[in-house]
Each structure stands twice: as C-alpha cells, then as structure tokens.
Design a protein around this motif. Structure first.
Motif, PDB file in Angstrom:
ATOM      1  N   UNK A   1       8.918   1.930  -0.999  1.00  0.00           N
ATOM      2  CA  UNK A   1      10.391   1.979  -0.540  1.00  0.00           C
ATOM      3  C   UNK A   1       9.601   1.149   1.043  1.00  0.00           C
ATOM      4  N   UNK A   2       9.644  -0.262   0.500  1.00  0.00           N
ATOM      5  CA  UNK A   2       9.224  -0.414   1.853  1.00  0.00           C
ATOM      6  C   UNK A   2      10.108  -1.433   3.150  1.00  0.00           C
ATOM      7  N   UNK A   3      11.643  -0.688   3.048  1.00  0.00           N
ATOM      8  CA  UNK A   3      12.807  -1.043   4.149  1.00  0.00           C
ATOM      9  C   UNK A   3      12.537   0.709   4.990  1.00  0.00           C
ATOM     10  N   UNK A   4      12.816   1.373   5.013  1.00  0.00           N
ATOM     11  CA  UNK A   4      12.474   2.694   5.002  1.00  0.00           C
ATOM     12  C   UNK A   4      11.134   3.160   5.559  1.00  0.00           C
ATOM     13  N   UNK A   5      10.083   2.339   5.015  1.00  0.00           N
ATOM     14  CA  UNK A   5       8.867   2.639   5.609  1.00  0.00           C
ATOM     15  C   UNK A   5       8.459   1.837   6.845  1.00  0.00           C
ATOM     16  N   UNK A   6       8.837   0.480   6.686  1.00  0.00           N
ATOM     17  CA  UNK A   6       9.024  -0.576   7.512  1.00  0.00           C
ATOM     18  C   UNK A   6       9.628  -0.166   8.879  1.00  0.00           C
ATOM     19  N   UNK A   7      10.700   0.650   8.462  1.00  0.00           N
ATOM     20  CA  UNK A   7      11.577   1.039   9.877  1.00  0.00           C
ATOM     21  C   UNK A   7      11.439   2.154  10.291  1.00  0.00           C
TER      22      UNK A   7
ATOM     23  N   UNK B   1       2.221  -1.824  -3.662  1.00  0.00           N
ATOM     24  CA  UNK B   1       3.025  -1.967  -2.235  1.00  0.00           C
ATOM     25  C   UNK B   1       2.464  -2.075  -1.136  1.00  0.00           C
ATOM     26  N   UNK B   2       1.272  -2.729  -1.178  1.00  0.00           N
ATOM     27  CA  UNK B   2       0.968  -3.458  -0.112  1.00  0.00           C
ATOM     28  C   UNK B   2       1.991  -5.068   0.169  1.00  0.00           C
ATOM     29  N   UNK B   3       2.307  -5.332  -1.326  1.00  0.00           N
ATOM     30  CA  UNK B   3       2.761  -7.100  -0.725  1.00  0.00           C
ATOM     31  C   UNK B   3       4.313  -7.224  -0.844  1.00  0.00           C
ATOM     32  N   UNK B   4       4.369  -5.808  -1.378  1.00  0.00           N
ATOM     33  CA  UNK B   4       6.120  -5.733   0.033  1.00  0.00           C
ATOM     34  C   UNK B   4       6.259  -4.953   0.951  1.00  0.00           C
ATOM     35  N   UNK B   5       4.882  -4.363   1.391  1.00  0.00           N
ATOM     36  CA  UNK B   5       4.828  -3.970   2.616  1.00  0.00           C
ATOM     37  C   UNK B   5       4.796  -4.469   3.420  1.00  0.00           C
ATOM     38  N   UNK B   6       4.074  -5.660   2.864  1.00  0.00           N
ATOM     39  CA  UNK B   6       3.811  -7.046   3.826  1.00  0.00           C
ATOM     40  C   UNK B   6       4.878  -8.017   4.094  1.00  0.00           C
ATOM     41  N   UNK B   7       6.363  -7.752   2.928  1.00  0.00           N
ATOM     42  CA  UNK B   7       6.686  -8.889   2.709  1.00  0.00           C
ATOM     43  C   UNK B   7       8.522  -8.232   3.662  1.00  0.00           C
ATOM     44  N   UNK B   8       7.966  -6.991   3.508  1.00  0.00           N
ATOM     45  CA  UNK B   8       9.380  -6.531   4.223  1.00  0.00           C
ATOM     46  C   UNK B   8       8.447  -6.307   5.745  1.00  0.00           C
TER      47      UNK B   8
END
Length: 427
Positions: free
Chosen positions: A235-241, A259-266
């Motif tokens: 869950x990219x949003x909560x993880x990055x936050x 997962x990596x692509x989502x993490x990078x984008x977010x």
C-alpha cells in the motif's frame, strides 16, 4: 540410486504463456528446440547420443513472477541447447529438462518436486525464486537425497542455518548483496536510516544483514523506521507516509517488481526521495527498471545488471546468442537461468554419473566459466561465488539503467570457510 528413465516425448514448443504453466509441464530436449547460434558449432549432431538421457526437474514461479522467471526460463533453454549441441553430458548423454510451476506456494513446490522425482525420474532438481519456496525444496532434497541447485532464492538459511549436503545455491545471497551495498552506504553522511522490505524470509534477512553490517562499519547510525508490506500487496500511500514521518536521512529498500514501481511512483510524487539517498537491493536489474521507463528512480545505489555495458568477450557472446535466439535483450533472470543449467551439466559431467552422491560430490568445489567470469560452488557451505553489479540508477534514452557500476566478485563477500561451516547443521 540411479533412476530408470521412462521414454521421453519431447514437446515441439516449450515457450508457453505464463498462465498455462500452473497446469502443465514441459519436457525439453535439444531436439525439441530450434538450434541457436552456438548449436552451429556443436561437436555432435543433436539427438545422437549413446547413453540414456539425464533428467533435470526444474521448478519455478512462472505464474507468480513472470518478469523474472520467463527470462530465466529462456536462459536455461539457451544453455540446454548449447549443452546438447556440444555432445550432452558425460560425453554420451542428452540432458533433458522437465519443468514445473510452483504457483508461488511452498506446498505446491514440494508436491511437484515429489512428482518430478517419483513419476518423471529426474536425477537433479534446480530452480526456484522465492526464498521460502527454495527452503521448502531444499528440505525435500535433503530428506530424499536428491541434488538441488537453487538458482535464485537469496535467503542465507538455504546454505547456512538450514544448509544440507544436497543443496547448492548460485546467486549471491542477502548477506553478500547487503555487504556489497553497505560498502557504499557507509560512505554516506546519513545517520538516520529507514527500511522497507517485503515481509517474508528474503526481506527479513536482507534488512537484518544490512542493519548489522552497516552498524559494524558505522556505529553512529540508527534505524528510525521499518515498513514490512506483504509481498505483492504494498500500500504505497501509507508506506511512503510512514517513512516520511520518521524523517530519515536515507532509506534501504528491498521491494521489487510491481511493489517497487508503486513505491517509486508514490515516493516521487510525495517528495520522499528529495535530498535523501536510497540504497536498494536488485533495483538495477532490467526486469524492474525497464517497465518504469523514464519514471525509473535516479541516483539510487543498487545491485543490478547493466547488460548493455558489459563488454567482456564471454558476456558479449552470451548477449549475442540470447538476442538471436529470443529476439529480445537479456534480463538478470536470463543469465541466472543460463549459468544454473551450465552448472548442472558441468557437475554431471564431472561426476561421470547421473547418481545423486557423485553429483553432490562433484558440485562441492565445482568451478565453471560463465558470462560473468569464473564461478565456484564452495565446498564449505555450497554457496557459489557469483557476484553482482553495484552502481547508480539513471535514466538514459527514456529508460532506466545503471551508471558508475562495478562488478563485485562474490568471493570477496563471503565469510571464511571455517566460519561458514560453523553456521551449518552437522551432517
């Protein structure tokens, strides 16, 4: 004991869509494949062998992670063609492969391993990607006394705490790759670190070793946050936050694939990486960089595979043969699959037998030439000395790649033989 081989019926096509692999197997031989460039230089005509075929049972997560495993499969197929075009193994026998999909589940992997040994009469097991699946097949190999060459699972347990006589591993482990990255991370001024990694054996092992090794080199660092997403469900949003809230100076990333692509984008969208260094395992591999195109991260310190920049004769020959055979450029999985099958064949030929015990004895200490240089399977812990490329991510011509890289020889990132032996169970 040597298994009797049933009469094999080679299939005319071995390249199937990934979705079909959950329900089918592929028996592969040189006669079933279109000969590649290396086949033109064969010592014998394919299909003309005086001895009984030797069979390899190959297991991998083809439906679970096709971005890596499909190139991996193509790599071992190319190697298989070259091996059989040059006369097979032991100077007389065709090498055959029976392939199965483990569906990304340890129970399925053990079930198909049993079926390969019992029904298909394979002499050697090879493959696997995910660490927990590799460990399950390694346990099966030990209990059934079947040689197993683990291609990709990176957990250190497979050669150390849960190592066994019958299991060998090709790729550099989480310890080895963490040590390679720590060399660079320790040079950074960062003192506050955060980590993000998939919550299973591979991610847990990678983070544990990175923290331990970095603290040994830099006692002044502290780890202020950890995120443990479920593999494939980040869950990219909560993880990055959560990472941003900890205000780290640098981040250690172990996510990969989607997962990596989502993490990078977010992370880019929320400014997580602004003025922060990221050290990242496997992110420099084209499987994961290329799909992001010009959105690939820049300036990350990574392990990877800058295939287009490696200009050694052996590697250039591999790239030429692979590209001609499959009409695409190689990925990290391609070279892992290729070297895995070459190692299996070399061990069988060295053993001069298809029986388990001679093959295991041959694998211990075996050295082979490969597109990345010589690779040795250490007798002390069954870990191969294959290395990794360490460098910086960048975007060039609209796609992600690496720059300022070096090849880190795996032999330089392993504990001494005596220390490794002490980490293994008594045999």
């Amino acid at each position: 004991m040597k298994h009797r081989h049933p009469t094999a019926s080679p299939l005319a096509k071995v390249l199937r869509p990934a979705a079909l692999f959950a329900a089918m197997s592929v028996a592969v031989s040189a006669a079933a494949l279109t000969a590649g460039p290396a086949a033109a230089q064969s010592a014998k005509e394919p299909g003309k062998f005086s001895g009984a075929p030797v069979r390899v049972g190959e297991i991998n997560s083809y439906t679970g992670l096709p971005a890596f495993t499909i190139p991996y499969r193509q790599g071992w197929q190319l190697a298989l063609e070259e091996i059989n075009a040059a006369g097979g193994v032991i100077g007389c026998c065709e090498l055959q492969v029976v392939s199965r999909d483990d569906a990304g589940k340890p129970d399925d992997a053990v079930r198909v391993a049993q079926e390969l040994v019992t029904n298909e009469a394979v002499d050697v097991l090879a493959g696997t990607y995910f660490s927990h699946i590799g460990l399950a097949v390694a346990d099966f190999a030990a209990r059934n006394k079947v040689p197993f060459v683990a291609a990709e699972p990176l957990t250190d347990a497979i050669t150390w705490s849960k190592g066994n006589r019958y299991t060998f591993r090709l790729r550099p482990s989480t310890y080895m790759q963490a040590a390679m990255l720590v060399e660079e991370a320790a040079k950074l001024p960062a003192k506050r670190w955060a980590t993000v990694a998939p919550n299973y054996e591979y991610g847990q092992s990678a983070v544990s070793w990175f923290k331990q090794l970095l603290k040994e080199k830099r006692p002044d660092v502290e780890f202020v946050a950890e995120q443990w997403p479920v593999q494939g469900k980040l869950e990219a949003g909560p993880t990055v936050q959560a990472l941003a809230a900890a205000k780290p100076d640098a981040i250690f990333n172990v996510t990969f694939g989607a997962d990596l692509a989502k993490f990078v984008r977010e992370g880019e969208g929320r400014g997580l990486f602004r003025n922060r260094k990221v050290v990242s395992l496997l992110t420099g591999e084209p499987e994961y960089l290329e799909p992001m195109k010009d959105e690939a991260p820049e300036g990350w310190i990574v392990t990877g595979y800058p295939w287009e920049q490696i200009d050694t004769p052996a590697h250039k020959a591999f790239v030429a043969a692979y590209s001609a055979r499959f009409k695409e450029t190689p990925k990290a999985g391609s070279i892992v699959g290729y070297i895995t099958m070459k190692a299996v064949a070399a061990a069988i030929t060295k053993a001069k037998s298809a029986n388990a015990e001679p093959i295991v004895d041959a694998l211990a200490g075996l050295t082979i030439d490969s597109p990345v240089g010589p690779v040795t399977f250490r007798a002390s812990d069954h870990q191969a000395t294959m290395g990794a490329y360490v460098g910086i991510t960048t975007v060039k011509d609209g796609r992600g790649t690496m720059k300022d890289w070096r090849y880190a020889d795996g032999a330089n990132y392993l504990p001494p033989d005596d220390a490794a032996r002490k980490m293994r169970p008594a045999e």
